[in-house]
Each structure stands twice: as structure tokens, then as C-alpha cells.
Design a protein around this motif. Structure first.
Motif, PDB file in Angstrom:
ATOM      1  N   LEU A 185       0.823  -1.071   0.000  1.00 54.40           N
ATOM      2  CA  LEU A 185      -0.152   0.235   0.079  1.00 54.40           C
ATOM      3  C   LEU A 185       0.869   1.350  -0.023  1.00 54.40           C
ATOM      4  CD1 LEU A 185       0.059   1.278   3.081  1.00 54.40           C
ATOM      5  CD2 LEU A 185      -1.470  -0.561   3.627  1.00 54.40           C
ATOM      6  N   SER A 186       0.303   2.343  -0.535  1.00 51.59           N
ATOM      7  CA  SER A 186       1.008   3.584  -0.413  1.00 51.59           C
ATOM      8  C   SER A 186      -0.064   4.523   0.275  1.00 51.59           C
ATOM      9  CB  SER A 186       1.363   4.025  -1.759  1.00 51.59           C
ATOM     10  OG  SER A 186       1.614   5.428  -1.804  1.00 51.59           O
ATOM     11  N   GLY A 187       0.227   4.961   1.321  1.00 48.56           N
ATOM     12  CA  GLY A 187      -0.621   6.118   2.069  1.00 48.56           C
ATOM     13  C   GLY A 187      -0.678   5.662   3.498  1.00 48.56           C
ATOM     14  N   ASP A 194      -6.618  -4.349   5.348  1.00 48.11           N
ATOM     15  CA  ASP A 194      -7.269  -5.778   4.563  1.00 48.11           C
ATOM     16  C   ASP A 194      -6.293  -6.497   3.693  1.00 48.11           C
ATOM     17  OD1 ASP A 194      -9.785  -5.695   5.426  1.00 48.11           O
ATOM     18  OD2 ASP A 194     -10.260  -4.251   3.943  1.00 48.11           O
ATOM     19  N   ILE A 195      -5.070  -5.752   3.332  1.00 43.06           N
ATOM     20  CA  ILE A 195      -4.164  -6.423   2.309  1.00 43.06           C
ATOM     21  C   ILE A 195      -3.514  -7.739   3.016  1.00 43.06           C
ATOM     22  CG2 ILE A 195      -3.786  -4.335   0.941  1.00 43.06           C
ATOM     23  CD1 ILE A 195      -1.044  -4.128   2.472  1.00 43.06           C
ATOM     24  N   ARG A 196      -3.433  -7.637   4.236  1.00 43.43           N
ATOM     25  CA  ARG A 196      -2.559  -8.577   4.970  1.00 43.43           C
ATOM     26  C   ARG A 196      -3.619 -10.005   4.916  1.00 43.43           C
ATOM     27  NH1 ARG A 196      -1.328  -5.726  10.689  1.00 43.43           N
ATOM     28  NH2 ARG A 196       0.251  -4.268  10.215  1.00 43.43           N
ATOM     29  N   LYS A 197      -5.026  -9.705   4.721  1.00 38.46           N
ATOM     30  CA  LYS A 197      -5.998 -10.722   4.726  1.00 38.46           C
ATOM     31  C   LYS A 197      -6.028 -11.397   3.445  1.00 38.46           C
ATOM     32  CE  LYS A 197      -8.621  -8.755   8.261  1.00 38.46           C
ATOM     33  NZ  LYS A 197      -9.887  -7.951   8.627  1.00 38.46           N
ATOM     34  N   TYR A 345      -5.330   4.817   1.298  1.00 34.23           N
ATOM     35  CA  TYR A 345      -3.897   4.616   0.565  1.00 34.23           C
ATOM     36  C   TYR A 345      -4.615   4.002  -0.669  1.00 34.23           C
ATOM     37  CZ  TYR A 345      -5.628  -0.121   2.326  1.00 34.23           C
ATOM     38  OH  TYR A 345      -6.342  -1.190   2.736  1.00 34.23           O
ATOM     39  N   TYR A 346      -3.394   3.805  -1.723  1.00 31.14           N
ATOM     40  CA  TYR A 346      -3.512   3.175  -2.968  1.00 31.14           C
ATOM     41  C   TYR A 346      -3.049   1.729  -2.570  1.00 31.14           C
ATOM     42  CZ  TYR A 346      -3.573   7.626  -5.377  1.00 31.14           C
ATOM     43  OH  TYR A 346      -3.861   8.966  -5.953  1.00 31.14           O
ATOM     44  N   VAL A 347      -3.810   0.639  -3.280  1.00 29.79           N
ATOM     45  CA  VAL A 347      -3.195  -0.726  -3.285  1.00 29.79           C
ATOM     46  C   VAL A 347      -2.394  -1.106  -4.498  1.00 29.79           C
ATOM     47  CG1 VAL A 347      -4.083  -3.071  -3.409  1.00 29.79           C
ATOM     48  CG2 VAL A 347      -5.634  -1.476  -2.371  1.00 29.79           C
ATOM     49  N   VAL A 348      -1.263  -1.582  -3.835  1.00 31.37           N
ATOM     50  CA  VAL A 348      -0.153  -1.804  -5.062  1.00 31.37           C
ATOM     51  C   VAL A 348      -0.116  -3.414  -5.058  1.00 31.37           C
ATOM     52  CG1 VAL A 348       2.149  -1.672  -5.664  1.00 31.37           C
ATOM     53  CG2 VAL A 348       0.830   0.221  -4.239  1.00 31.37           C
ATOM     54  N   GLY A 349      -0.413  -3.847  -6.391  1.00 34.06           N
ATOM     55  CA  GLY A 349      -0.500  -5.271  -6.399  1.00 34.06           C
ATOM     56  C   GLY A 349       0.699  -5.764  -7.119  1.00 34.06           C
ATOM     57  N   ASN A 350       1.347  -6.829  -6.796  1.00 36.37           N
ATOM     58  CA  ASN A 350       2.597  -7.295  -7.249  1.00 36.37           C
ATOM     59  C   ASN A 350       2.218  -9.012  -7.666  1.00 36.37           C
ATOM     60  OD1 ASN A 350       4.671  -5.188  -7.514  1.00 36.37           O
ATOM     61  ND2 ASN A 350       3.820  -5.357  -5.187  1.00 36.37           N
ATOM     62  N   ASP A 351       2.229  -9.330  -8.920  1.00 37.92           N
ATOM     63  CA  ASP A 351       2.062 -10.654  -9.504  1.00 37.92           C
ATOM     64  C   ASP A 351       3.394 -11.271  -9.590  1.00 37.92           C
ATOM     65  OD1 ASP A 351       1.303 -12.820 -10.663  1.00 37.92           O
ATOM     66  OD2 ASP A 351       0.443 -12.382 -12.290  1.00 37.92           O
ATOM     67  N   THR A 508      -8.212   5.765 -10.468  1.00 39.64           N
ATOM     68  CA  THR A 508      -8.301   7.219 -10.642  1.00 39.64           C
ATOM     69  C   THR A 508      -7.175   7.567 -11.355  1.00 39.64           C
ATOM     70  OG1 THR A 508      -7.056   7.150  -8.517  1.00 39.64           O
ATOM     71  CG2 THR A 508      -9.415   7.213  -8.501  1.00 39.64           C
ATOM     72  N   ARG A 509      -7.151   8.886 -11.848  1.00 33.96           N
ATOM     73  CA  ARG A 509      -6.011   9.412 -12.273  1.00 33.96           C
ATOM     74  C   ARG A 509      -4.806   9.822 -11.485  1.00 33.96           C
ATOM     75  NH1 ARG A 509      -4.219   9.756 -17.044  1.00 33.96           N
ATOM     76  NH2 ARG A 509      -2.137   9.242 -16.109  1.00 33.96           N
ATOM     77  N   GLY A 510      -5.163   9.710 -10.306  1.00 33.33           N
ATOM     78  CA  GLY A 510      -4.073   9.894  -9.320  1.00 33.33           C
ATOM     79  C   GLY A 510      -3.361   8.587  -8.749  1.00 33.33           C
ATOM     80  N   CYS A 511      -4.048   7.404  -9.284  1.00 36.56           N
ATOM     81  CA  CYS A 511      -3.613   6.206  -8.849  1.00 36.56           C
ATOM     82  C   CYS A 511      -2.656   5.745 -10.002  1.00 36.56           C
ATOM     83  CB  CYS A 511      -4.426   5.061  -8.704  1.00 36.56           C
ATOM     84  SG  CYS A 511      -3.958   3.452  -8.425  1.00 36.56           S
ATOM     85  N   ILE A 512      -3.066   5.971 -11.199  1.00 38.74           N
ATOM     86  CA  ILE A 512      -2.032   6.033 -12.527  1.00 38.74           C
ATOM     87  C   ILE A 512      -0.837   6.986 -12.529  1.00 38.74           C
ATOM     88  CG2 ILE A 512      -1.853   6.540 -15.166  1.00 38.74           C
ATOM     89  CD1 ILE A 512      -4.916   5.665 -15.258  1.00 38.74           C
ATOM     90  N   ASP A 513      -0.957   7.997 -12.104  1.00 44.18           N
ATOM     91  CA  ASP A 513       0.163   8.885 -11.761  1.00 44.18           C
ATOM     92  C   ASP A 513       1.121   8.561 -10.991  1.00 44.18           C
ATOM     93  OD1 ASP A 513      -0.820  10.862 -13.598  1.00 44.18           O
ATOM     94  OD2 ASP A 513      -1.553  12.403 -12.305  1.00 44.18           O
ATOM     95  N   TYR A 514       0.533   7.751  -9.851  1.00 40.96           N
ATOM     96  CA  TYR A 514       1.531   7.466  -8.625  1.00 40.96           C
ATOM     97  C   TYR A 514       2.284   5.975  -9.230  1.00 40.96           C
ATOM     98  CZ  TYR A 514       3.161   4.602  -4.679  1.00 40.96           C
ATOM     99  OH  TYR A 514       3.752   3.682  -3.898  1.00 40.96           O
ATOM    100  N   PHE A 515       1.670   5.182 -10.114  1.00 40.68           N
ATOM    101  CA  PHE A 515       2.331   3.937 -10.548  1.00 40.68           C
ATOM    102  C   PHE A 515       3.144   4.549 -11.510  1.00 40.68           C
ATOM    103  CE2 PHE A 515      -0.827   1.699  -8.332  1.00 40.68           C
ATOM    104  CZ  PHE A 515      -0.015   0.321  -8.100  1.00 40.68           C
ATOM    105  N   THR A 516       2.990   5.667 -12.366  1.00 40.63           N
ATOM    106  CA  THR A 516       3.951   6.350 -13.252  1.00 40.63           C
ATOM    107  C   THR A 516       4.995   6.665 -12.688  1.00 40.63           C
ATOM    108  OG1 THR A 516       2.144   6.580 -14.812  1.00 40.63           O
ATOM    109  CG2 THR A 516       4.152   7.833 -15.121  1.00 40.63           C
ATOM    110  N   TYR A 517       4.784   7.352 -11.475  1.00 43.20           N
ATOM    111  CA  TYR A 517       6.046   8.144 -10.778  1.00 43.20           C
ATOM    112  C   TYR A 517       6.894   6.814 -10.258  1.00 43.20           C
ATOM    113  CZ  TYR A 517       8.678   9.634  -6.680  1.00 43.20           C
ATOM    114  OH  TYR A 517       9.833   9.968  -5.764  1.00 43.20           O
ATOM    115  N   LEU A 518       6.417   5.668  -9.669  1.00 40.52           N
ATOM    116  CA  LEU A 518       7.274   4.581  -9.558  1.00 40.52           C
ATOM    117  C   LEU A 518       8.169   4.173 -10.410  1.00 40.52           C
ATOM    118  CD1 LEU A 518       4.980   2.490  -6.917  1.00 40.52           C
ATOM    119  CD2 LEU A 518       6.573   3.999  -6.178  1.00 40.52           C
ATOM    120  N   ASP A 519       7.505   4.032 -11.833  1.00 40.11           N
ATOM    121  CA  ASP A 519       8.325   3.401 -12.972  1.00 40.11           C
ATOM    122  C   ASP A 519       9.363   4.439 -13.191  1.00 40.11           C
ATOM    123  OD1 ASP A 519       7.043   0.855 -13.011  1.00 40.11           O
ATOM    124  OD2 ASP A 519       5.452   1.753 -14.452  1.00 40.11           O
TER     125      ASP A 519
END
Length: 555
Positions: A185-187, A194-197, A345-351, A508-519
């Protein structure tokens, strides 16, 4: 007694009830499945011995209570079993006898199949024993269950796959190999995120993976995973309620962003294709600025330049994230919503699944560089005026065990560490004048390779600079470089943003921007990789050496 009808009635009416009860009792999905399976097995054994069952529901719950109490006693290492009426059954140790004789009626086998058909434990047992060649004992230890339970799972598998067993040894298409999804998560997290579950539940992880980009019904999910629908309903309802899935009609769709290995390969291909105009430009700038960097006169400026490149790249990456107009714009829109668990927070999923389609000719990140621990910094000892230290874990010193103590301790201890490390650079340093707390930390620093002791001399193996020296480094070295690469940074950002908009669900746009920033931030990691490949980076021989070299203390 018509046992077949009785067993059908028990399975149809009570499978979901017993499963939900078991999950609540154990507190986890996997343990709940095991408990529910054991309850039904004991119910069928007991019913097979009884001539008449008057009150079926009372009978089932009586058995369930017995099984639960027996499990509690096993957990407490008390071997005394509470006995139920002798007219019900003699005991619980029936599996070996059942496996050896194979005498249970077909009706029982049908119910066993409905309860345990391709459950997680059974799938794993089949894979480990038939495909990977582990013994019964080895499988039981790996899955943390008894050998008799493993025998039963394999027995049930044999009954279902008699004619296909030999083929299965060389073709795993008969067994659903579960994927692996890890959520971050980010936030601001809630009190019990819930991500733990989801991270603790292989079933929930695979539901999210299967429903990503393509909606599926419960029947399709059941068919793909082999998990009976009653076992899926609880998790599906929870995932919808907690806003990981959405139910549209009869179909479920994952609504959290998930990044897979193919996306990471695409980002690697991007940085490789733009290497000459972007990352190589960064590396060349630092090499050409070696004399200017050394002339700043900070402690450690006389290091071999291949070692000095480690903290310089890290410091530029930190400067980039805080000063690049493009990077700042990506962090401006904060539309993190309040999650059902109370967090924001944003949920950050990693496959992390093995079975992902990758381009064999695409970029593959070198094994040693696949993980890292993001830049740590804190104004613990400078009254919030500026950062007191910087550190990035990468290559062979990314693990938590290699983090410098100043990174992972209380504010009070951070101040002590900061004071001690700064004092080591002074000519007047005298270990005899240290407090007992400082002496203890000095001993730890020596043991962890942060400080080298030779006789009565102590040498800090990290960089220390004043605020003025840091400012000069930023203004004279970093700023011109940042301005020169900003146009390419903008082009990369547009490409990455479009990639996320195309591949992600309706976030959301903010979520896309956040993942773009990470990359975009990852270019710093690729800078390390390409610098090492070009021979411009001294590779640390030990994790201790690398961890110390990449620590910067600011006075």
C-alpha cells in the motif's frame, strides 16, 4: 439407513455453514478449510456407524464441537481426547486404515471429492509428490500436516485420476498451479489492513488474479481453480465488500491495479532503448564531474570513484524525486480514497506468479538487482531543517539484516547514532570520552562493518558531508544534469502513463500518476545496473561493505 441420500443431504445443506463456522473458529481460510474437511470426514464416519440419526443438525454440530475441542487439545499438546458416545465412533485415527483397505463405499468417495476436490492442500500434495518427487514424509513437513492426512489426499487424487496418473507425472496441466499475488500500500494504513488478509490467503490472491482484466462468474472461477463453489462464496463476498472486486450481474472483476513481470520487462526495455539519451547521460555526467565532486571536500570524497558513484547516484535519485517538475507533477494529485478497513491508501498489487508470458528476447533484470529497499532519510538530528542521513538498499545489501542501525531505530537512538558517526570524522575523536551508550553503538558499528578499527584508529566507511557541501553538490552537479534530462523524462512519463492507462482497470488518475512515478523513479536502479555493466561501479564484495558505502550522513 440410506447413506447415499444422507450424505448428499449433509453436503448440500451444511457445507457452507460448516466452512464459515470453521473459518471463524480458526481465524484463517486455509486452517478453516482443514477444520471443515475434518468435521465432515468425522460426520460421515460416525453416520456410517450409526443405525439411525434422529436430529441431523444436532448430530453434525455435536461432531463439529468434538473435532474443534480435539484440535485445541492437539494445539496445547494435550494428548487426552474427549470421548463422545461409544455409539458414535471409537476415535479419530482412521485415515491409515481407510487408505490401506480402500474399503469405504463409493458414496463416501463422492462426498470426499466434493469437500476436498483440488483444495489447496491437495493440489500442493499432488504437485510435490507426483511432479516434484518428494516423499510422503517430506510433503507432510513442507505442508505442515500429518503423513496420514497426506496419504488421504493422495488416495483421493488416485481415485479421481486412475488412468491419467502417469501422464500427470510429465504434464502439470491436470493440476492448477496457484499464482502468487503480494499486495502493498501507499498511504495511511488502517489498524488492521485488508491487504494482509489477502497476502495470507492463496484463494483470495488467485481470485484477484483470475478476475483481473477479464470478468468471471463463480462457476468459471470454480472450474479454473477446482475449488467448490461453497468454498468460494465467502471469499468472493468479502473481496467485493472490501472493494477488491466488483460484482456486475453474475461476473466478478478485480478493481485494484496489479503489476506483473511483463510490465517490469516493458519498463526494462524502455530504459534499455533510451539508454544512450538518458541513463548513459547521467553516468557520463558524474564521471566528467569527478574533479568537481571531489573538490567539495566532504568526508569520503577521496574514495575510489567507483565506490563514490554508489552514494552519488542515490543522492541524485533523491534530488530528482523532489525537484524534477515532471516527478513533482505526478505526486501532486492525491486522490487516495478511504478504504473499508479505515485506511487511506492506494493498493499496490505485485503478481509474482511463475506462469507469466514474457518476451524471451526482452530485457531481463539481472538476478542480483531484482529487489531493492527504497531510499531512507530522516531529519532526526537536524531539527527538521534538512535530512540527517540517506540510505538505499540495493544489490547484495537490500535485506533488512543489512540496514544501518540509524535507519531502523527510535528517534532517540537515531540522534545518538548521528552524533557518534559524525564524531568519528573529527581528528579529536577519543573513544574514552564516549558515553556507555555510544561505546555500545561503536562496537555494533565495528561488528557490522560500518567502522573499521585498526589499533587505536577508527575509520568510518561511509560518506559524511555538511549541509553546505550537500547544497553545493545539488546546485553545481545535480541541477544542470536534471535540467538536461528533463525533456526525455517527460517523454518517458507519457509512454509509461499510457501503458498504465491501457493495462490497468478503471482506477483514478491519481493512482495512474502514482504508478507512473514509481516506474520513473526506477531509472535510478537501472542507472546502478548500467553503470556496473559498464565497469563504472565498484561492486561490493560483501553486503556489509555495500551497506556502509551507500550511507550518507549530513552534519
Amino acid at each position: 439407513m440410506e447413506y447415499q441420500k444422507l450424505f448428499e443431504q449433509i453436503t448440500d445443506e451444511f457445507s457452507s455453514k460448516i466452512l464459515n463456522w470453521a473459518i471463524k473458529k480458526t481465524g484463517s481460510r486455509s486452517d478453516g478449510e482443514d477444520l471443515a474437511q475434518e468435521v465432515f470426514l468425522q460426520v460421515f464416519i460416525a453416520a456410517n456407524k450409526e443405525q439411525k440419526v434422529d436430529k441431523l443438525e444436532n448430530f453434525i454440530w455435536k461432531v463439529a464441537h468434538f473435532v474443534w475441542c480435539n484440535n485445541l487439545r492437539k494445539l496445547s499438546k494435550n494428548r487426552d481426547l474427549t470421548s463422545l458416545s461409544d455409539s458414535v465412533w471409537d476415535g479419530l485415527d482412521f485415515v491409515d486404515d481407510f487408505v490401506n483397505k480402500e474399503a469405504m463405499e463409493f458414496e463416501l468417495g463422492r462426498v470426499y471429492k466434493k469437500i476436498a476436490d483440488l483444495s489447496y492442500t491437495q493440489r500442493e500434495a499432488m504437485i510435490l509428490h507426483y511432479l516434484d518427487g518428494l516423499s510422503i514424509s517430506e510433503v507432510s513437513k513442507k505442508l505442515r500436516t500429518s503423513e496420514s492426512a497426506i496419504k488421504w489426499h493422495l488416495f483421493d487424487a488416485r481415485k479421481k485420476m486412475r488412468g491419467e496418473l502417469e501422464t500427470m507425472k510429465t504434464d502439470n496441466s491436470y493440476v492448477y498451479r496457484p499464482g502468487r499475488l503480494v499486495l502493498g500500500l501507499s498511504g495511511i494504513p488502517g489498524p488492521n489492513p485488508d491487504i494482509r488478509k489477502i497476502n495470507d490467503s492463496l484463494v483470495r490472491q488467485n481470485i484477484c488474479l483470475l478476475c483481473y482484466r477479464k470478468a468471471k462468474t463463480i462457476d468459471e472461477i470454480s472450474e479454473l481453480t477446482g475449488i467448490p463453489k461453497p468454498y468460494l462464496e465467502y471469499d468472493l463476498n468479502w473481496l467485493v465488500k472490501q472493494e477488491f472486486l466488483v460484482l456486475d450481474g453474475r461476473k466478478y472483476t478485480t478493481i485494484i491495479p496489479i503489476i506483473g513481470k511483463k510490465h517490469r520487462q516493458d519498463i526494462g526495455d524502455l530504459y534499455l532503448s533510451t539508454r544512450a539519451t538518458y541513463i548513459d547521460k547521467v553516468i557520463s555526467h558524474f564521471i566528467n564531474s569527478e574533479d568537481k565532486i571531489r573538490s567539495l571536500g566532504f568526508y569520503g570524497s577521496d574514495l575510489e570513484f567507483g565506490k563514490l558513484m554508489w552514494p552519488i547516484i542515490m543522492m541524485f535519485l533523491s534530488y530528482f524525486s523532489r525537484n524534477s517538475k515532471v516527478a513533482i507533477s505526478l505526486k501532486t494529485m492525491d486522490d487516495r480514497a478511504i478504504r473499508p478497513d479505515g485506511g487511506r491508501y492506494y493498493v499496490v498489487g505485485n503478481d509474482l506468479s511463475d506462469s507469466q508470458d514474457l518476451n524471451p528476447n526482452g530485457y531481463f533484470t539481472p538476478k542480483d538487482w531484482k529487489d531493492f529497499y527504497g531510499i531512507c532519510s530522516d531529519s532526526c538530528a537536524t531539527d527538521s531543517a534538512y535530512e540527517s542521513y540517506y540510505w538505499l538498499g540495493v544489490y547484495n545489501f537490500k535485506g533488512v539484516e543489512y540496514h544501518p542501525d540509524i535507519v531502523n531505530c527510535s528517534k532517540g537512538d537515531q540522534k545518538v547514532w548521528h552524533r557518534l558517526l559524525c564524531s568519528l570524522t573529527e581528528s579529536s575523536f577519543d573513544p574514552n570520552r564516549l558515553t556507555s551508550c555510544e561505546k555500545e553503538k561503536l562496537a555494533i558499528a565495528i561488528q557490522r562493518g560500518l567502522v573499521k578499527k585498526s589499533g587505536n584508529d577508527y575509520k568510518l566507511n561511509s560518506i559524511v558531508m555538511t549541509k553546505e557541501q550537500l547544497t553545493k553538490l545539488q546546485e553545481e552537479i545535480f541541477r544542470p544534469l536534471l535540467e538536461s534530462i528533463e525533456p526525455v523524462t517527460q517523454e518517458l512519463t507519457s509512454f509509461i502513463s499510457n501503458l498504465h492507462s491501457k493495462n490497468m482497470p478503471q482506477v483514478t488518475r491519481g493512482c495512474i500518476d502514482y504508478f507512473t512515478y514509481l516506474d520513473l523513479w526506477y531509472f535510478g536502479i537501472y542507472t546502478y545496473i548500467f553503470a556496473a555493466e559498464g565497469g563504472h561501479l565498484c561492486i561490493s564484495q560483501t553486503p556489509k561493505e555495500g551497506a556502509a558505502t551507500n550511507l550518507v550522513i549530513v552534519k
